[in-house]
Design a protein around this motif. Structure first.
Motif, PDB file in Angstrom:
ATOM      1  N   UNK A 117       0.820  -1.029   0.088  1.00 60.09           N
ATOM      2  CA  UNK A 117      -0.064  -0.131   0.048  1.00 60.09           C
ATOM      3  C   UNK A 117       0.993   1.191   0.128  1.00 60.09           C
ATOM      4  N   UNK A 118       0.903   2.079  -0.975  1.00 60.41           N
ATOM      5  CA  UNK A 118       1.417   3.173  -1.096  1.00 60.41           C
ATOM      6  C   UNK A 118       1.052   4.330  -0.700  1.00 60.41           C
ATOM      7  N   UNK A 119      -0.385   4.383  -0.788  1.00 60.95           N
ATOM      8  CA  UNK A 119      -0.966   5.793  -0.398  1.00 60.95           C
ATOM      9  C   UNK A 119      -2.478   5.417  -0.032  1.00 60.95           C
ATOM     10  N   UNK A 120      -3.041   6.263   1.193  1.00 62.33           N
ATOM     11  CA  UNK A 120      -4.515   5.887   1.580  1.00 62.33           C
ATOM     12  C   UNK A 120      -5.133   7.453   1.521  1.00 62.33           C
ATOM     13  N   UNK A 121      -6.056   7.202   1.017  1.00 65.84           N
ATOM     14  CA  UNK A 121      -6.851   8.473   0.880  1.00 65.84           C
ATOM     15  C   UNK A 121      -8.115   8.896   1.652  1.00 65.84           C
ATOM     16  N   UNK A 122      -8.529   7.676   2.337  1.00 67.29           N
ATOM     17  CA  UNK A 122      -9.714   7.789   3.213  1.00 67.29           C
ATOM     18  C   UNK A 122      -9.370   6.928   4.503  1.00 67.29           C
TER      19      UNK A 122
END
Length: 263
Positions: A78-83
């Motif tokens: 997982x590189x990015x989480x937006x929520x």
């Protein structure tokens, strides 16, 4: 003086006896009053008509009517989480990104193999055309023409195979971006940045999204003795542990034929 003293003693004794008899009589009367039967008491009320209510009681799980598990079809970090928890989301919104490095490399490799297959197909097409022209004046045998035609067909097949590999690589790269399939709110998040998602055997659940938390349903198991009294569209009342002093109202939306034996 002696007779006077004798009369005084006699009077004192008589008074003591009278006091004792009075106390005994009062105690007997009190004991008799306590053990005597009380008169019957009657309560009157007017005769009225009413409804007999048969109640079916059960417990179940309260959940959203529509809940979607958002999974990943590919593996990676997982590189990015937006929520996060409780985040409102819309359909098509980006939820997370998986590290695309490996899939971008695979796409470039598939692109190169497709270009190579197309170049080989062009060469085989030219050879086949040349063989047809040479075969007309009988400058080459039939076997050479057949070989050229077969090589052209093989080259065309390789173009399709490499094209499919290229499309697969593009799809895998696009799957590195996780989108929301519905409008709603995030009620569960199972990953953090840096976690590894392994989707080799099964699709891991990354998020749970509830469509509308204002519309909830209860999945309740009704006993065999009571299920005959339950019908669809019946009005029901229920309580939840979070608001024990409040009663909620709803209707029976569906009766499912899925019996379970508990004993």
């Amino acid at each position: 003086c002696f007779p006077v003293m004798a009369n005084s003693k006699s009077s004192g004794g008589l008074i003591i006896v009278l006091v004792i008899l009075s106390a005994a009589a009062a105690g007997g009367w009190y004991f008799w009053q306590q053990n005597a039967e009380k008169p019957a008491e009657y309560t009157t009320a007017p005769v009225t008509r009413g409804d007999l209510t048969q109640t079916v009681t059960s417990t179940g799980t309260l959940q959203a009517v529509t809940t979607v598990d958002v999974s990943s079809q590919i593996s990676g970090n997982i590189a990015k989480l937006y929520v996060d928890w409780n985040s409102p989301v819309q359909k098509g919104q980006v939820l997370a990104e998986i590290d695309p490095s490996n899939y971008r490399t695979a796409l470039q490799q598939a692109e190169g193999q497709l270009a190579n297959a197309k170049a080989n197909h062009a060469l085989m097409s030219a050879n086949a055309e040349r063989s047809r022209e040479l075969f007309k004046p009988a400058l080459i045998p039939r076997s050479d023409l057949d070989t050229a035609e077969a090589q052209l067909a093989q080259a065309a097949a390789q173009v399709k195979i490499q094209g499919a590999n290229y499309d697969t690589a593009m799809v895998n790269l696009s799957r590195c971006t996780i989108y929301s399939p519905i409008d709603g709110s995030v009620i569960s998040r199972s990953v953090d940045v840096g976690n590894t998602v392994a989707a080799s055997l099964s699709a891991p659940v990354l998020f749970q999204i509830a469509n509308d938390l204002a519309s909830m349903q209860i999945d309740a198991a009704i006993s065999e003795a009571d299920i005959g009294y339950v019908q669809e569209k019946q009005r029901v009342t229920f309580t939840v542990d979070a608001y024990p002093w409040r009663q909620f109202r709803g209707t029976v939306s569906q009766i499912r034929n899925s019996p379970k034996t508990t004993q």
